[in-house]
Design a protein around this motif. Structure first.
Motif, mmCIF file in Angstrom:
data_model
loop_
_atom_site.group_PDB
_atom_site.id
_atom_site.type_symbol
_atom_site.label_atom_id
_atom_site.label_comp_id
_atom_site.label_asym_id
_atom_site.label_seq_id
_atom_site.Cartn_x
_atom_site.Cartn_y
_atom_site.Cartn_z
ATOM 1 N N ASP A 659 6.508 0.250 7.078
ATOM 2 C CA ASP A 659 7.341 -1.327 7.169
ATOM 3 C C ASP A 659 7.697 -2.198 5.751
ATOM 4 O OD1 ASP A 659 6.360 -4.064 7.078
ATOM 5 O OD2 ASP A 659 5.091 -3.843 8.673
ATOM 6 N N PRO A 660 9.090 -2.247 5.586
ATOM 7 C CA PRO A 660 9.390 -2.627 4.170
ATOM 8 C C PRO A 660 8.362 -3.482 3.768
ATOM 9 C CG PRO A 660 10.554 -3.558 6.498
ATOM 10 C CD PRO A 660 9.509 -2.630 7.049
ATOM 11 N N ASP A 661 7.701 -4.381 4.287
ATOM 12 C CA ASP A 661 7.149 -5.641 3.508
ATOM 13 C C ASP A 661 5.730 -5.127 3.012
ATOM 14 O OD1 ASP A 661 9.197 -7.458 3.440
ATOM 15 O OD2 ASP A 661 8.366 -8.325 6.079
ATOM 16 N N THR A 662 5.074 -4.011 3.965
ATOM 17 C CA THR A 662 3.900 -3.659 4.171
ATOM 18 C C THR A 662 3.344 -2.657 3.416
ATOM 19 O OG1 THR A 662 2.889 -3.112 6.106
ATOM 20 C CG2 THR A 662 2.560 -4.937 5.931
ATOM 21 N N GLY A 663 4.934 -1.713 3.772
ATOM 22 C CA GLY A 663 4.692 -0.288 3.418
ATOM 23 C C GLY A 663 3.256 0.747 4.293
ATOM 24 N N PHE A 664 2.804 -0.183 5.274
ATOM 25 C CA PHE A 664 2.557 0.603 6.612
ATOM 26 C C PHE A 664 2.765 1.970 6.617
ATOM 27 C CE2 PHE A 664 -2.271 -0.304 7.690
ATOM 28 C CZ PHE A 664 -2.382 -1.730 6.954
ATOM 29 N N LEU A 701 -2.351 10.299 4.706
ATOM 30 C CA LEU A 701 -2.647 8.635 5.086
ATOM 31 C C LEU A 701 -3.505 7.952 4.370
ATOM 32 C CD1 LEU A 701 0.002 8.133 8.566
ATOM 33 C CD2 LEU A 701 0.353 8.089 5.923
ATOM 34 N N MET A 702 -4.524 8.444 4.935
ATOM 35 C CA MET A 702 -5.981 7.545 4.665
ATOM 36 C C MET A 702 -7.243 7.986 3.920
ATOM 37 S SD MET A 702 -6.506 6.251 8.245
ATOM 38 C CE MET A 702 -4.722 5.907 8.478
ATOM 39 N N GLU A 727 -3.898 5.701 15.624
ATOM 40 C CA GLU A 727 -2.798 6.689 15.015
ATOM 41 C C GLU A 727 -2.500 8.116 15.500
ATOM 42 O OE1 GLU A 727 -4.435 2.798 13.622
ATOM 43 O OE2 GLU A 727 -5.412 4.751 13.651
ATOM 44 N N ARG A 780 -1.030 5.663 0.249
ATOM 45 C CA ARG A 780 -1.361 4.633 1.212
ATOM 46 C C ARG A 780 -0.498 3.622 1.730
ATOM 47 N NH1 ARG A 780 -6.083 4.513 -2.759
ATOM 48 N NH2 ARG A 780 -4.526 2.831 -3.401
ATOM 49 N N PRO A 781 -0.322 2.350 1.868
ATOM 50 C CA PRO A 781 0.905 1.647 2.196
ATOM 51 C C PRO A 781 0.918 0.721 0.550
ATOM 52 C CG PRO A 781 -0.882 1.269 3.557
ATOM 53 C CD PRO A 781 -1.658 2.282 2.618
ATOM 54 N N ASP A 782 -0.117 0.547 0.007
ATOM 55 C CA ASP A 782 0.439 0.134 -1.683
ATOM 56 C C ASP A 782 0.984 0.856 -2.363
ATOM 57 O OD1 ASP A 782 -2.724 1.055 -1.083
ATOM 58 O OD2 ASP A 782 -2.412 1.164 -3.517
ATOM 59 N N LEU A 785 4.146 0.766 -0.864
ATOM 60 C CA LEU A 785 5.205 -0.366 -1.392
ATOM 61 C C LEU A 785 5.745 -0.033 -3.216
ATOM 62 C CD1 LEU A 785 6.142 -2.883 0.756
ATOM 63 C CD2 LEU A 785 3.894 -3.565 -0.643
ATOM 64 N N HIS A 789 9.599 -0.820 -4.051
ATOM 65 C CA HIS A 789 9.600 -1.422 -4.825
ATOM 66 C C HIS A 789 10.212 -0.822 -6.431
ATOM 67 C CE1 HIS A 789 6.870 -5.245 -3.038
ATOM 68 N NE2 HIS A 789 7.943 -4.828 -2.501
ATOM 69 N N ILE B 238 -6.337 0.060 7.676
ATOM 70 C CA ILE B 238 -5.130 0.553 7.839
ATOM 71 C C ILE B 238 -5.597 1.224 8.780
ATOM 72 C CG2 ILE B 238 -7.280 2.308 6.863
ATOM 73 C CD1 ILE B 238 -3.707 2.240 5.919
ATOM 74 N N ARG B 240 -6.066 0.472 12.985
ATOM 75 C CA ARG B 240 -5.964 -0.524 14.989
ATOM 76 C C ARG B 240 -7.858 -0.738 14.564
ATOM 77 N NH1 ARG B 240 -2.859 -3.893 16.139
ATOM 78 N NH2 ARG B 240 -3.758 -3.772 18.142
ATOM 79 N N PHE B 310 -10.678 -0.688 1.099
ATOM 80 C CA PHE B 310 -10.232 0.132 0.425
ATOM 81 C C PHE B 310 -8.710 0.192 -0.742
ATOM 82 C CE2 PHE B 310 -6.798 2.623 2.870
ATOM 83 C CZ PHE B 310 -6.943 3.943 2.701
ATOM 84 N N PHE B 311 -8.201 -1.368 0.508
ATOM 85 C CA PHE B 311 -6.773 -1.470 -0.745
ATOM 86 C C PHE B 311 -7.145 -2.132 -2.360
ATOM 87 C CE2 PHE B 311 -6.112 -2.250 3.734
ATOM 88 C CZ PHE B 311 -4.643 -1.074 3.925
ATOM 89 N N PRO B 312 -6.472 -1.978 -2.915
ATOM 90 C CA PRO B 312 -6.479 -2.572 -4.426
ATOM 91 C C PRO B 312 -6.324 -3.689 -4.377
ATOM 92 C CG PRO B 312 -4.816 0.243 -4.178
ATOM 93 C CD PRO B 312 -5.492 -0.387 -2.950
ATOM 94 N N TYR B 315 -3.067 -5.106 -4.056
ATOM 95 C CA TYR B 315 -2.043 -5.353 -2.968
ATOM 96 C C TYR B 315 -2.476 -6.276 -2.163
ATOM 97 C CZ TYR B 315 -0.840 -2.778 1.313
ATOM 98 O OH TYR B 315 0.234 -3.181 2.545
ATOM 99 N N MET B 319 -0.756 -8.889 0.032
ATOM 100 C CA MET B 319 -0.177 -9.353 1.805
ATOM 101 C C MET B 319 -0.261 -10.617 1.987
ATOM 102 S SD MET B 319 0.682 -6.426 2.390
ATOM 103 C CE MET B 319 1.621 -6.262 1.020
ATOM 104 N N VAL B 322 2.928 -11.762 3.205
ATOM 105 C CA VAL B 322 3.142 -11.063 3.954
ATOM 106 C C VAL B 322 3.084 -11.357 5.348
ATOM 107 C CG1 VAL B 322 3.699 -9.120 4.432
ATOM 108 C CG2 VAL B 322 3.976 -8.818 2.376
ATOM 109 N N ARG B 326 5.028 -13.544 8.361
ATOM 110 C CA ARG B 326 4.794 -12.975 9.659
ATOM 111 C C ARG B 326 4.430 -13.551 10.739
ATOM 112 N NH1 ARG B 326 4.766 -6.467 8.857
ATOM 113 N NH2 ARG B 326 6.592 -6.561 7.439
#
Lengths: 794, 337
Positions: A659-664, A701-702, A727, A780-782, A785, A789, B238, B240, B310-312, B315, B319, B322, B326
């Motif tokens: 995902d180009p916006d979230t990095g997922f 990934l996680m 996933e 990770r997505p961050d 991303l 960037h 992270i 679903r 989990f996420f920094p 970030y 989001m 975003v 969306r």
């Protein structure tokens, strides 16, 4: 001999129905009479001296039957004889948050927990070493002063083959990168548990959720200071191991000691948090790797410098230290190769063996570097890999004997199935396809404890009722070893699968098998079971011949080694009736449908009739089969590490969306070519490969074990992120097409090898999708991303 | 063996009146108790020793808290005990409040949604990686405010007693949608019944999270007719399944009688101690983009993120834009003006 009835067909595991209906008994399901409950007090400090422990209040609590501290154990232990550095209960100092410090046995679990809370420990905290780099610094207070080192180095391995410097000179592309990997953990379903039954003569029967009953047996006797014959270890049904149950553990020593002290049965089980605090997972790794590549010459040199964070104790760490380097000897020839690996002690839960042991993180590095080199060279990453993979029957530079290799054809097929040529480099931005390969041992050729005994022995009986029983020390940890042993016996003896019973992983009833680790069971216990079944078949053929007035067929002696390459120079008459590995068992008879038929004459008799005839003399029909690895390897120091009678090869082609916006990163689909030789149970092979993908994707990934001041911070499945079923992608599996001449029916391993290439395949697909390389896991997505960037100059 | 087995008494009253009488008695005696519906949030905290109630009172026997009722005027009453799985699949709710059903369906996992209630999700405890921990992990550090200690690992300058004293973050998936729907809570206590808009329910503190009194029971959630309001909810997680939102954005659009966008509303979860909620009049903006810029700025400016997830932190903050844009895209905001 290729028309098999049972092997090669997909078979549900023989205990599947019991497991899904709840009938299967796991360790903690066992109900021993008059059983005490044990509880463990764990250290809240990463590093501290123990000034004093006051157990008086705990001991005085009514219903408390025993309290143990470190002074109750004289000997330390460890799975490897060269690093027996772990106490059952901490003595004088604690080395990680969660280390067992004291233990209680009481009439109820509630009492035991209450008693543990009454134990007062006077700690003097000391500055902890929480990072491998910090552990390199000189100190006058190392974690393990017995090693007499100036820092916290546990093990250093350096090996060098060929001339790496000259190899880099010959390269057209040289790439060197630093990579960082967090620690990840096994996350098996069933937490550790142990129950100890003691009889009136002081014999201990230890039920434990373990991959290695034999090693637990030896360690218990040694640590408790009792004769080995007083111990019996039984592995009940087991809910996953992945290497996390392949050591003897403190809780096993503690429960057994409590049983000895009290004369009562004892039970002890872990919470999920205990499992995380006990860990033994994959080492946190910092590594630098350098690859030299030339389009016409392939890999010209590969060097690596690995720093791995071992945590507080040794566990399998010495092996891990070697495996980080030596498992880079495949799947491609590396003519010039050198590495250094240093394992450091730190004040964290210890790391040990985890699926793909030691080879996973370096594989990520090597396959990402490989991808970079191939892209830079303008080569197709798939086709180029196919061209580079080891040829059959070759030796690596460090003298690994490569026998069967089916990956060239496998990867070609995977390319076709995945539509690689239509997709690679041609998908829209955000969509990508990537490939990576791997290679793994099919059983360690050398035992952990040096001895001359077979690596695996199987006893096989046929009873008056026609029941075939396989007695094997091998531990079914969910991978299906009981099923595959039964399948092989049923195949050779021409009986239904249901007619074969398996008695396994009981150190009193079953012959020694070293355990379920290093992907050794199907290959080694499998060969042993197959050989035992062949010997039984010969007894039944002899009986049938008597009944049918036929002459007994002659059996050829094992073929002499055609060259030193195959047998390592060892004489085939190693023992009087050595069958060799995977011998042909054609004898002119057909065993099927309860009949034994002579093919030439058409004469036949019933299976049961032959059993009764054969049993008349001895009163019992029993045979033994075993497996010994051939002599392999070089004579240099450390030559034994990574030696295996055969190697598996794997390639994964993975498609991702980024995902180009979230990095997922979403893994859309995967295609796998895994060369496991002949797939004995294709259903189990698929299960292993899907499991490997899931585990590899989690690490990619996680997944990450987090610490806060040395204490595990995500000790549960909410915050330690294992991918959910959402996933997991569909996996298209290319059927395995090689034939391993020394594997049982041509089989090699399938349980570990497929994991390692998953991670770089995902990373390489991310590169194809959005043009960025990441050198730190998890992806990770961050991080994705941020890399996007950065690449865009933002 | 890190955790001691929990000990608590258990009661299961069979009417609201009986419960209220019992609560009056317990409050007067200063008794330590907890109310539980699905207990999917409570039991893990009890097991970890984060909460230690002496008495657990089950709400599951109370008919007054059950069921979904549609009223003639298009409004709905949702019993607080309505299971999230039932919220997600209820045909009437799917017709009138599809975003609520979607948000309920994003909570945790199918087995948990079978037990967890809508009321429970509104009351789900704020979370922080420093408090929602094993006892052993918490024993390894100085205790934070919420654990009864004197420090906050996230805000070193924080002082006990000064609000907000705790930055444990708000993690309900359904609250943002219910805020945009102008949900009203029916609360009953020994002092009687009151109706309170959800917008006035939460407080800016990770410990004292809302204005519900300890002897007060959330009985029902009342929803006015959706009345042309369309809402989109999505969460940052992270996986679903299973995870609490690291960020959740509910965006609502309402049309005027001519079918043009009249109002944009926004609610945020997963960041901060309580859900943020904003309303923006479309008329005050010259373009959809300007309207969205205003909304993004409002949410972003209100957000202070911490390294507790989990996420920094940076970030999660990044989001916000975003997720808002969306959601706006899915709702077709640009087409509306």
């Amino acid at each position: 001999m290729n028309a098999y009835r049972i092997v090669g067909t997909p078979q549900p595991q023989i205990d599947a129905r019991d497991k899904v209906t709840g009938r299967a008994r796991y360790t903690d399901d066992i109900r021993l009479p008059n059983c005490l409950h044990a509880a463990i007090l764990r250290s809240p400090h990463a590093s501290a001296r123990i000034r004093a422990i006051d157990t008086a209040r705990a001991a005085a609590l009514p219903g408390v039957k025993a309290v143990l501290t470190g002074t109750d154990f004289e000997r330390t232990f460890g799975v490897l004889p060269i690093s027996k550095d772990e106490p059952a209960l901490a003595r004088e100092r604690v080395r990680y948050v969660g280390e067992p410090v004291a233990a209680v046995a009481a009439e109820t679990a509630e009492l035991a927990a209450a008693a543990v809370a009454l134990i007062a420990v006077d700690y003097a905290p000391t500055p902890p070493v929480l990072d491998a780099r910090q552990a390199l610094k000189p100190t006058d207070d190392p974690l393990h002063p017995e090693l007499q080192r100036e820092n916290n180095l546990h093990k250093q391995v350096e090996q060098r083959f060929g001339d790496p410097e000259a190899g880099f000179e010959q390269a057209s592309i040289v790439i060197e990168k630093r990579f960082t990997f967090p620690s990840v953990t096994h996350a098996f379903t069933e937490p550790h548990a142990v129950q100890v039954e003691i009889d009136g003569r002081g014999n201990l029967t230890v039920y434990s959720a373990t991959q290695v009953p034999h090693y637990v047996h030896l360690a218990l006797a040694e640590v408790l200071g009792i004769d080995e014959h007083r111990v019996r270890v039984i592995k009940p049904h087991l809910g996953g191991g992945f290497g996390g149950k392949s050591d003897p553990f403190p809780h096993e020593m503690i429960a057994a000691k409590l049983a000895l002290v009290t004369g009562r049965n004892v039970r002890l089980r872990f919470s999920r948090e205990d499992v995380f605090f006990s860990h033994h997972g994959r080492h946190r790794t910092q590594l630098t790797m350098k690859l030299g590549f030339h389009p016409a010459r392939g890999i010209t040199a590969l060097t690596g410098d690995f720093l791995i964070d071992g945590g507080a104790y040794g566990s399998f760490g010495v092996v891990t230290t070697y495996y980080n380097g030596v498992l880079l000897q495949g799947p491609y020839p590396v003519p010039n190769f050198a590495f250094r690996c240093r394992r450091m002690y730190t004040n964290k839960p210890m790391c040990g063996a985890m699926r793909g042991h030691g080879g996973v993180n370096p594989r990520f590095a090597s396959e990402v570097l490989m991808d970079m080199a191939l892209v830079q060279s303008g080569l197709d990453p798939c086709q180029a890999r196919i061209d580079l993979i080891h040829r059959e029957n070759t030796l690596t530079i460090n003298e690994f004997r490569i026998t069967s290799v089916g990956l060239q054809r496998g990867l070609e097929e995977a390319m076709r199935r995945s539509g690689w040529r239509e997709k690679y480099g041609k998908l829209p931005y955000g969509k990508g396809i990537g490939v990576a390969c791997g290679f793994f041992i099919s059983g360690s050729a050398l035992p952990i404890h040096w001895n001359q005994r077979p690596a695996s022995t199987v006893r096989l009986t046929v009873e008056f009722d026609g029941a075939v029983t396989v007695y094997s020390g091998a531990s079914d940890i969910g991978q299906g070893s009981d099923t595959v042993l039964a399948m092989m016996a049923a195949e050779v003896l021409g009986v239904d699968l249901g007619q074969v019973k398996v008695v396994a992983a009981d150190t009193r009833l079953t012959p020694v098998d070293l355990g379920s680790y290093s992907s050794r069971v199907t290959f080694m216990a499998g060969n042993a079971a197959r050989n035992a079944a062949i010997r039984m078949r010969r007894l039944l053929v002899a009986a049938a011949c008597r009944l049918l007035a036929l002459p007994e067929p002659g059996y050829p002696a094992p073929a002499p080694p055609e060259d030193g390459f195959r047998q390592g120079g060892r004489a085939p008459d190693f023992d009087a009736d050595f069958l060799g590995a995977n011998p042909d068992y054609s004898d002119g008879f057909e065993f099927a449908d309860g009949r034994i038929r002579h093919l030439d004459s058409g004469k036949q008799t019933g299976f049961i009739a032959a059993v009764h005839a054969a049993i008349e003399g001895p009163g019992i029909l029993q045979t033994v089969g075993n497996y010994r690895a051939p002599k392999l390897g070089g004579s240099f120091k450390g030559a034994g590490a990574g030696l295996s009678p055969a190697y598996s090869f794997t390639a994964f082609i993975v498609e991702v969306s980024v995902d180009p916006d979230t990095g997922f990163v979403k893994v859309e689909r995967a295609t796998c070519a895994h060369d496991c030789g002949f797939a004995l149970n294709p259903l189990a092979v698929r299960g292993q490969i899907e499991g490997c993908f899931h585990m590899g994707m989690g690490q990619a990934l996680m997944e990450e074990v987090l610490h806060y001041d040395g204490a595990v911070q995500n000790a549960g499945f909410l915050e330690y992120k294992i991918p959910s079923p959402f996933e997991q992608p569909e996996i298209d599996l290319v059927p395995s097409i090689s034939d391993e001449s020394e594997g049982p029916f041509g089989a090699k391993e399938a349980g570990e090898g497929p994991l390692a290439p998953v991670i770089p395949a995902i990373a390489n697909a991310i590169f194809d999708a959005v043009g960025v390389r990441l050198f730190e896991l998890p992806l990770r997505p961050d991080r994705v991303l941020a890399a996007m960037h950065k690449a865009a100059g933002r | 063996m890190s955790a001691q087995p929990a000990h608590f008494e258990f009661e299961r009253p069979d009417s609201l009146a009986a419960l209220i009488a019992r609560l009056a008695q317990l409050s007067a005696a200063g008794h330590d108790f907890a109310l539980a519906a699905g207990a999917t949030d409570l039991m893990p905290q009890i097991k970890q020793g984060v909460k230690t109630p002496a008495l657990l009172i089950s709400l599951n026997g109370l008919p007054e808290l059950a069921g979904v009722q549609a009223r003639a005027d298009g409004s709905h009453r949702l019993g607080a005990l309505t299971r999230l799985a039932d919220v997600a699949s209820d045909a009437r709710l799917r017709q009138h409040y599809p975003a609520l059903c979607a948000a309920a369906g994003r909570v945790a996992s199918p087995p948990i949604r079978q037990r967890a209630s809508l009321g429970g999700n509104l009351l789900v405890d704020n979370r922080c990686i420093y408090i929602n921990q094993s006892p052993l992990n918490r024993a390894a550090h100085a205790a934070c405010f919420k654990a009864g200690g004197e420090v906050c690992p996230l805000v070193k300058s924080a002082v006990r007693g000064e609000l907000p004293q705790c930055q444990a973050r708000f993690v309900s998936d359904t609250a943002p949608v219910l805020l945009l729907l102008d949900a009203v809570l029916r609360l009953v206590s020994p002092r009687g019944e009151r109706r309170l808009p959800l917008a006035q329910f939460y407080r800016d503190d990770g410990m004292q999270r809302h204005v519900l009194a300890s002897d007060e029971v959330l009985v029902a959630i009342e929803l006015p007719p959706a009345d042309g309001l369309r809402i989109d909810y999505d969460k940052l997680a992270i996986r679903r399944a299973l995870d609490f939102p690291s960020l959740g954005i509910a965006l609502g659009v309402r049309a005027d009688s001519a079918g043009a966008l009249s109002e944009l509303s926004l609610a945020m979860t997963g960041i901060g101690t309580h859900p943020g909620c904003w309303h923006f009049a479309a008329a005050a903006h010259e373009s959809p983009n300007a309207l969205l810029d205003t909304a993004c700025a409002a949410a972003r400016d209100s957000a202070t993120t911490y390294q507790q997830d989990f996420f920094p932190r940076d970030y999660r903050k990044r989001m916000i834009d975003v997720f808002i844009r969306r959601a706006a895209q899915r709702l077709g905001v640009a087409r509306w003006m």
